[in-house]
Motif scaffolding. Structure first.
Motif, PDB file in Angstrom:
ATOM      1  N   VAL A  81      34.493  56.794  73.570  1.00 21.24           N
ATOM      2  CA  VAL A  81      33.639  55.745  74.128  1.00 21.24           C
ATOM      3  C   VAL A  81      32.455  55.518  73.193  1.00 21.24           C
ATOM      4  CG1 VAL A  81      32.156  55.084  76.056  1.00 21.24           C
ATOM      5  CG2 VAL A  81      34.285  56.312  76.491  1.00 21.24           C
ATOM      6  N   TYR A  82      32.327  54.277  72.726  1.00 25.59           N
ATOM      7  CA  TYR A  82      31.137  53.871  71.974  1.00 25.59           C
ATOM      8  C   TYR A  82      30.072  53.631  73.034  1.00 25.59           C
ATOM      9  CZ  TYR A  82      28.063  50.813  69.246  1.00 25.59           C
ATOM     10  OH  TYR A  82      26.979  50.249  68.618  1.00 25.59           O
ATOM     11  N   VAL A 102      26.415  47.236  73.482  1.00 23.58           N
ATOM     12  CA  VAL A 102      27.500  47.082  74.454  1.00 23.58           C
ATOM     13  C   VAL A 102      28.376  48.330  74.455  1.00 23.58           C
ATOM     14  CG1 VAL A 102      29.521  45.725  75.086  1.00 23.58           C
ATOM     15  CG2 VAL A 102      27.500  44.589  74.167  1.00 23.58           C
ATOM     16  N   ARG A 103      28.505  48.951  75.600  1.00 27.88           N
ATOM     17  CA  ARG A 103      29.372  50.120  75.751  1.00 27.88           C
ATOM     18  C   ARG A 103      30.819  49.652  75.783  1.00 27.88           C
ATOM     19  NH1 ARG A 103      28.956  55.195  79.658  1.00 27.88           N
ATOM     20  NH2 ARG A 103      31.152  55.571  79.933  1.00 27.88           N
ATOM     21  N   SER A 104      31.698  50.399  75.113  1.00 25.75           N
ATOM     22  CA  SER A 104      33.112  50.010  75.085  1.00 25.75           C
ATOM     23  C   SER A 104      33.978  51.181  74.663  1.00 25.75           C
ATOM     24  CB  SER A 104      33.310  48.842  74.112  1.00 25.75           C
ATOM     25  OG  SER A 104      32.932  49.230  72.803  1.00 25.75           O
ATOM     26  N   ASN A 105      35.251  51.079  74.983  1.00 27.41           N
ATOM     27  CA  ASN A 105      36.218  52.034  74.453  1.00 27.41           C
ATOM     28  C   ASN A 105      36.336  51.766  72.965  1.00 27.41           C
ATOM     29  OD1 ASN A 105      36.847  53.279  76.894  1.00 27.41           O
ATOM     30  ND2 ASN A 105      38.338  51.709  77.390  1.00 27.41           N
ATOM     31  N   ALA A 106      36.544  52.812  72.178  1.00 31.84           N
ATOM     32  CA  ALA A 106      36.579  52.626  70.725  1.00 31.84           C
ATOM     33  C   ALA A 106      37.369  53.738  70.058  1.00 31.84           C
ATOM     34  CB  ALA A 106      35.158  52.589  70.174  1.00 31.84           C
ATOM     35  N   ARG A 119      36.328  48.583  68.234  1.00 35.07           N
ATOM     36  CA  ARG A 119      35.910  48.537  69.634  1.00 35.07           C
ATOM     37  C   ARG A 119      36.724  47.541  70.436  1.00 35.07           C
ATOM     38  NH1 ARG A 119      29.803  47.255  69.161  1.00 35.07           N
ATOM     39  NH2 ARG A 119      29.883  47.580  71.381  1.00 35.07           N
ATOM     40  N   GLU A 120      36.935  47.849  71.702  1.00 35.25           N
ATOM     41  CA  GLU A 120      37.592  46.938  72.629  1.00 35.25           C
ATOM     42  C   GLU A 120      36.530  46.056  73.284  1.00 35.25           C
ATOM     43  OE1 GLU A 120      39.729  49.142  75.579  1.00 35.25           O
ATOM     44  OE2 GLU A 120      41.187  49.910  74.144  1.00 35.25           O
ATOM     45  N   ALA A 121      36.786  44.766  73.351  1.00 38.99           N
ATOM     46  CA  ALA A 121      35.918  43.810  74.049  1.00 38.99           C
ATOM     47  C   ALA A 121      34.492  43.778  73.502  1.00 38.99           C
ATOM     48  CB  ALA A 121      35.903  44.098  75.544  1.00 38.99           C
ATOM     49  N   ALA A 122      34.317  44.149  72.260  1.00 36.39           N
ATOM     50  CA  ALA A 122      33.005  44.097  71.607  1.00 36.39           C
ATOM     51  C   ALA A 122      33.257  44.024  70.104  1.00 36.39           C
ATOM     52  CB  ALA A 122      32.189  45.339  71.954  1.00 36.39           C
TER      53      ALA A 122
END
Length: 192
Positions: A81-82, A102-106, A119-122
């Motif tokens: 997780v970023y 922005v927090r996101s899975n990464a 990153r996902e969605a960012a």
């Protein structure tokens, strides 16, 4: 001996008009619900406004690279997780511009050219090796607090600013290896 009340007592209570209190007062409940929703919406609007003002204050932060010079395969990286990027030393001062907060899975990959966060969605983030200051384990950063030493904290330079980026690997075993790989970039940079 019977302890039950005689039938005449309950008949007397009904005849006297006694009954239980109303269970619900629909108008009062609707009014209270509307009031709570309005307060919640107001708080959300204030938080959004504060985040937008933070972005305006940080307008001088240059846009970081979003692609590595040589494409890195996220599958070769460490999953996690970023959490966010903050001003160095102030783990609550989240950087709100360029998607850095922005927090996101990464997935993070490290090679001789730098550190790449897919990153996902960012927006992706690439930190060139020359800008990496170092890495360490930390208890948290804005957006992710683990306690102990669960967050890999990457310190790097972006223009005139020094920033910290927090990443929480899914596997505990990846933490130390990731810190060592990132710190090896600084040793390579100083020996060159």
């Amino acid at each position: 001996m019977s302890l039950a009340a005689p039938a005449s007592t309950s008949t007397i209570l009904l005849a006297a008009g006694e009954h239980s209190a109303p269970v619900t007062q629909l108008a009062a409940r609707i009014g209270l619900s509307v009031l709570l929703l309005a307060v919640f919406a107001g708080l959300c609007a204030l938080m959004w406004r504060g985040y937008q003002r933070r972005a305006q204050r940080q307008a001088d932060v240059p846009a970081p690279a979003s692609a590595a010079p040589n494409p890195l395969d996220p599958a070769d990286g460490v999953e996690g997780v970023y959490a966010s990027t903050t001003t160095h030393g102030d783990w609550l001062d989240r950087i709100a511009v360029h998607g850095l907060g922005v927090r996101s899975n990464a997935w993070v990959s490290v090679n001789g050219e730098g550190v790449f966060f897919a990153r996902e969605a960012a927006p992706d983030l690439f930190i060139p090796a020359v800008d990496v200051v170092g890495a360490e384990l930390a208890p948290g950063i804005a957006g992710k607090v683990t306690g102990g030493t669960g967050v890999v904290l990457v310190t790097w330079r972006l223009g005139e600013r020094t920033l910290d980026t927090g990443f929480h690997p899914r596997a505990k075993a990846d933490r130390d290896a990731l810190v060592d790989a990132i710190n090896s970039l600084t040793k390579e940079g100083t020996s060159a």
